[in-house]
Motif scaffolding. Structure first.
Motif, PDB file in Angstrom:
ATOM      1  N   GLU A   1      -3.436 -13.701 -27.963  1.00 17.78           N
ATOM      2  CA  GLU A   1      -2.593 -13.347 -26.821  1.00 17.78           C
ATOM      3  C   GLU A   1      -3.370 -13.482 -25.514  1.00 17.78           C
ATOM      4  OE1 GLU A   1       0.719 -12.144 -24.607  1.00 17.78           O
ATOM      5  OE2 GLU A   1       0.581 -12.833 -26.705  1.00 17.78           O
TER       6      GLU A   1
ATOM      7  N   LYS B   1      -3.716 -17.227 -24.765  1.00 16.39           N
ATOM      8  CA  LYS B   1      -2.450 -17.786 -24.274  1.00 16.39           C
ATOM      9  C   LYS B   1      -2.281 -17.487 -22.790  1.00 16.39           C
ATOM     10  CE  LYS B   1       2.472 -16.759 -24.307  1.00 16.39           C
ATOM     11  NZ  LYS B   1       3.539 -15.906 -24.866  1.00 16.39           N
TER      12      LYS B   1
ATOM     13  N   ASP C   1       5.547  -8.571 -26.908  1.00 16.87           N
ATOM     14  CA  ASP C   1       4.861  -9.730 -26.332  1.00 16.87           C
ATOM     15  C   ASP C   1       4.264 -10.638 -27.395  1.00 16.87           C
ATOM     16  OD1 ASP C   1       4.948  -9.012 -23.397  1.00 16.87           O
ATOM     17  OD2 ASP C   1       3.981  -7.229 -24.211  1.00 16.87           O
ATOM     18  N   CYS C   2       3.955 -10.090 -28.556  1.00 16.54           N
ATOM     19  CA  CYS C   2       3.328 -10.859 -29.633  1.00 16.54           C
ATOM     20  C   CYS C   2       3.624 -10.153 -30.953  1.00 16.54           C
ATOM     21  CB  CYS C   2       1.823 -11.012 -29.405  1.00 16.54           C
ATOM     22  SG  CYS C   2       0.945  -9.466 -29.075  1.00 16.54           S
TER      23      CYS C   2
ATOM     24  N   SER D   1       0.869 -19.968 -38.843  1.00 18.95           N
ATOM     25  CA  SER D   1       0.454 -19.666 -37.470  1.00 18.95           C
ATOM     26  C   SER D   1      -0.275 -20.774 -36.739  1.00 18.95           C
ATOM     27  CB  SER D   1      -0.404 -18.387 -37.426  1.00 18.95           C
ATOM     28  OG  SER D   1       0.339 -17.282 -37.857  1.00 18.95           O
TER      29      SER D   1
ATOM     30  N   ASN E   1       4.549 -19.897 -32.759  1.00 14.22           N
ATOM     31  CA  ASN E   1       3.380 -20.299 -31.985  1.00 14.22           C
ATOM     32  C   ASN E   1       3.552 -21.643 -31.284  1.00 14.22           C
ATOM     33  OD1 ASN E   1       1.567 -18.087 -32.263  1.00 14.22           O
ATOM     34  ND2 ASN E   1       1.252 -18.664 -34.399  1.00 14.22           N
TER      35      ASN E   1
ATOM     36  N   LEU F   1      -4.785 -11.613 -33.500  1.00 15.44           N
ATOM     37  CA  LEU F   1      -3.660 -11.431 -32.587  1.00 15.44           C
ATOM     38  C   LEU F   1      -4.134 -11.118 -31.170  1.00 15.44           C
ATOM     39  CD1 LEU F   1      -0.594 -11.265 -32.275  1.00 15.44           C
ATOM     40  CD2 LEU F   1      -0.741  -8.833 -32.855  1.00 15.44           C
TER      41      LEU F   1
ATOM     42  N   GLU G   1       6.163 -18.617 -38.669  1.00 12.62           N
ATOM     43  CA  GLU G   1       4.990 -18.311 -37.842  1.00 12.62           C
ATOM     44  C   GLU G   1       4.560 -19.531 -37.031  1.00 12.62           C
ATOM     45  OE1 GLU G   1       2.258 -16.959 -40.760  1.00 12.62           O
ATOM     46  OE2 GLU G   1       3.374 -15.137 -41.181  1.00 12.62           O
TER      47      GLU G   1
ATOM     48  N   ALA H   1       2.433  -5.299 -29.089  1.00  7.76           N
ATOM     49  CA  ALA H   1       2.416  -6.089 -30.324  1.00  7.76           C
ATOM     50  C   ALA H   1       3.396  -5.487 -31.322  1.00  7.76           C
ATOM     51  CB  ALA H   1       1.011  -6.108 -30.910  1.00  7.76           C
TER      52      ALA H   1
ATOM     53  N   LEU I   1       5.498 -17.604 -28.740  1.00 12.42           N
ATOM     54  CA  LEU I   1       5.485 -16.162 -28.952  1.00 12.42           C
ATOM     55  C   LEU I   1       4.379 -15.913 -29.974  1.00 12.42           C
ATOM     56  CD1 LEU I   1       6.565 -13.305 -28.636  1.00 12.42           C
ATOM     57  CD2 LEU I   1       8.414 -13.877 -30.234  1.00 12.42           C
ATOM     58  N   ILE I   2       3.205 -15.579 -29.472  1.00 12.78           N
ATOM     59  CA  ILE I   2       2.007 -15.539 -30.315  1.00 12.78           C
ATOM     60  C   ILE I   2       2.239 -14.683 -31.551  1.00 12.78           C
ATOM     61  CG2 ILE I   2      -0.371 -14.665 -30.443  1.00 12.78           C
ATOM     62  CD1 ILE I   2      -0.112 -17.358 -29.009  1.00 12.78           C
ATOM     63  N   THR I   3       1.939 -15.269 -32.709  1.00  9.52           N
ATOM     64  CA  THR I   3       2.145 -14.599 -33.992  1.00  9.52           C
ATOM     65  C   THR I   3       0.929 -14.818 -34.873  1.00  9.52           C
ATOM     66  OG1 THR I   3       4.536 -14.965 -33.847  1.00  9.52           O
ATOM     67  CG2 THR I   3       3.651 -14.428 -36.016  1.00  9.52           C
TER      68      THR I   3
END
Length: 509
Positions: A333, A336, A281-282, A372, A306, A329, A302, A185, A318-320
């Motif tokens: 992730e 996802k 990764d996030c 987000s 996402n 978070l 954001e 992260a 891209l997970i945020t």
């Protein structure tokens, strides 16, 4: 228990929100004091609002009487926590349960923050115009006045849930993936606006298969200046071509222009470059309050991160997590990865638990947060940004003009989750399932305008009662995904070492 009861007002750091919420506080204070007096108690007011941690220490620390914090708008958790931690006098968190200002949001955040430092607090709320006429409220307040605690029904909180072999197999696939390469992260700052329940750090994250790399978000001030204008123009063309509707220059947002959006995209590209540099990764992105007067709001960026369709993207979110909230978070992730392992779009939405009401016999929560939320919520099309509306962030909170990433969430079955720390430092994964519900236009618009109209909207049945959330949920934030990954998430949570709780009005299976 002492007949004297101290009432205090946990406040925002910013003066304007405290001013705006003063009428609601005075109204709720009068209702609370009337209820206390009806029970034979003697309420007295602590000087407030409390807007700094030192004020909490100095004003609440010396009090040994029972205390009630009255939440009518957003308040920083340290404006309660720092004054009561280490003490044992009865503490009650009360809310007026209104969507006008996020008071119940602050109550949920403060309750979770208190739990993370081992300080007990009870919770109570009412949306009645006369709290003395709310029988449930009065019964619970009487219990607290007599015993110092409120025993809320916990029958919807489940520690055990069987999962199918197929769900377990999918969870093992993701687990093996994390064991081969732990999740990294990128943290642009840590904690935002006093949300101490949202930061875990490496000692908690490492055993769960996560690592964090912290980058001071002050880097962004320099990094945005290095972004080539051609990249910005390409990103600007991309979001327009993919269907975003921009509300530039409207009557309440004259300073919100095309250039405002370009600068937000410049920030998006700077963070994208950082994520690539560190192979993250996030992302957890603090923004508030450190960059509030220096860069435009991060919310539009954001939302893009996402979304599947994003400038210079790879076709995957891209997970945020906004506000650098690791409690969102981490599950985002994991969700996802589980969605993608099942062949589903890996979009996960980040929301506040903002307010709720009855509609056609069921209680629905209004979930919305300015950053987000994925475009997938608005269109269920991984190639498109249609349905996204970008309004100027309210200027009272965000002085630099920039847009939100808003829209109306489509109906469908959902899985939701949250990670939090209990008083022993154990990470807990809350899991639930429910439904995103389509409301009649007039109802949706009434509810939306009763909260924050510029932010993305979801009306959700979370599969449990209002009391289960208000009394037991340990956050102001929730991660939501379309699709059923309920069993998979439970299995993965257990395998990673979480204590798992299921919130469900029925027997979970």
């Amino acid at each position: 228990m002492s007949r004297k009861v101290a009432v205090f007002w946990p406040g925002d750091y910013r003066s304007k929100p405290n001013e705006w919420a003063t009428p609601q506080f005075e109204e709720a204070r009068a209702r609370l004091e009337a209820a206390l007096r009806k029970l034979g108690r003697e309420p007295y007011l602590v000087e407030g609002p409390i807007t700094r941690p030192h004020e909490a220490i100095e004003r609440l620390g010396p009090i040994d009487d029972p205390m009630i914090g009255l939440f009518v708008h957003w308040a920083y958790a340290p404006h309660t926590v720092d004054g009561v931690v280490g003490k044992g006098n009865p503490l009650l968190l009360a809310s007026n349960f209104s969507g006008t200002w996020p008071g119940l949001v602050a109550l949920l955040n403060t309750a979770a923050s208190l739990e993370s430092v081992g300080r007990h607090a009870s919770r109570i709320w009412s949306d009645a115009s006369d709290w003395t006429a709310d029988a449930t409220f009065m019964d619970q307040l009487a219990q607290w006045c007599e015993t110092g605690r409120i025993d809320h029904d916990a029958s919807e909180i489940h520690d055990q849930c069987s999962v199918s072999e197929q769900a377990g197999s999918t969870a093992r696939t993701v687990l093996d993936e994390i064991r081969r390469r732990r999740v990294l992260a990128l943290m642009l700052g840590d904690t935002s606006m006093g949300m101490i329940n949202g930061y875990f750090g490496p000692r908690v994250l490492a055993p769960l298969g996560f690592s964090e790399h912290k980058v001071d978000q002050a880097w962004l001030i320099d990094r945005v200046s290095e972004i080539d204008d051609r990249r910005v123009e390409d990103a600007f063309k991309f979001v327009r071509d993919r269907g975003v509707t921009f509300h530039w220059g409207e009557s309440d947002a004259l300073d919100f222009t095309e250039d405002s959006t370009r600068e937000q995209l410049r920030g998006y590209l700077a963070v994208l470059d950082l994520a690539a540099e560190f192979q993250a990764d996030c992302i957890g992105w603090q923004y508030q309050l450190g960059l509030l007067k220096l860069l435009p709001p991060s919310d539009f960026a954001e939302g893009l991160f996402n979304s599947h369709a994003r400038p210079e993207g790879d076709g995957r979110p891209l997970i945020t997590a906004t506000e650098a909230d690791q409690g969102s978070l981490v599950p985002m992730e994991l969700m996802k990865r589980l969605l993608e392992a099942k062949g589903l779009p890996g979009a996960v939405m980040f929301h506040d638990v903002r307010w709720g009401a009855e509609h056609e016999g069921r209680f629905l929560w209004v979930l919305l947060n300015s950053g987000s939320c994925s475009a997938y919520a608005f269109n269920h099309d991984v190639e498109s940004l249609a349905g996204v509306h970008s309004y100027r962030q309210p200027s009272g909170y965000f002085p630099v003009p920039g847009g939100t990433f808003a829209g109306v969430s489509l109906p469908g079955k959902i899985t939701w989750s949250r990670v939090w720390l209990d008083r022993f430092g154990q990470p807990v994964l809350d899991v639930g399932r429910g439904e995103s519900v389509a409301l009649p236009d007039d109802v949706r618009e009434s509810w939306w305008r009763g909260t924050t109209r510029q932010w993305p909207f979801m009306a959700a049945d979370l599969g449990c009662s209002r009391e289960a959330i208000m009394a037991h949920y340990m956050s102001n934030h929730v991660a939501v995904a379309y699709g059923d990954i309920f069993g998979e998430l439970i299995a993965l949570g257990h395998a990673l070492g979480f204590r798992v709780r299921v919130l469900s009005s029925g027997i979970p299976a």
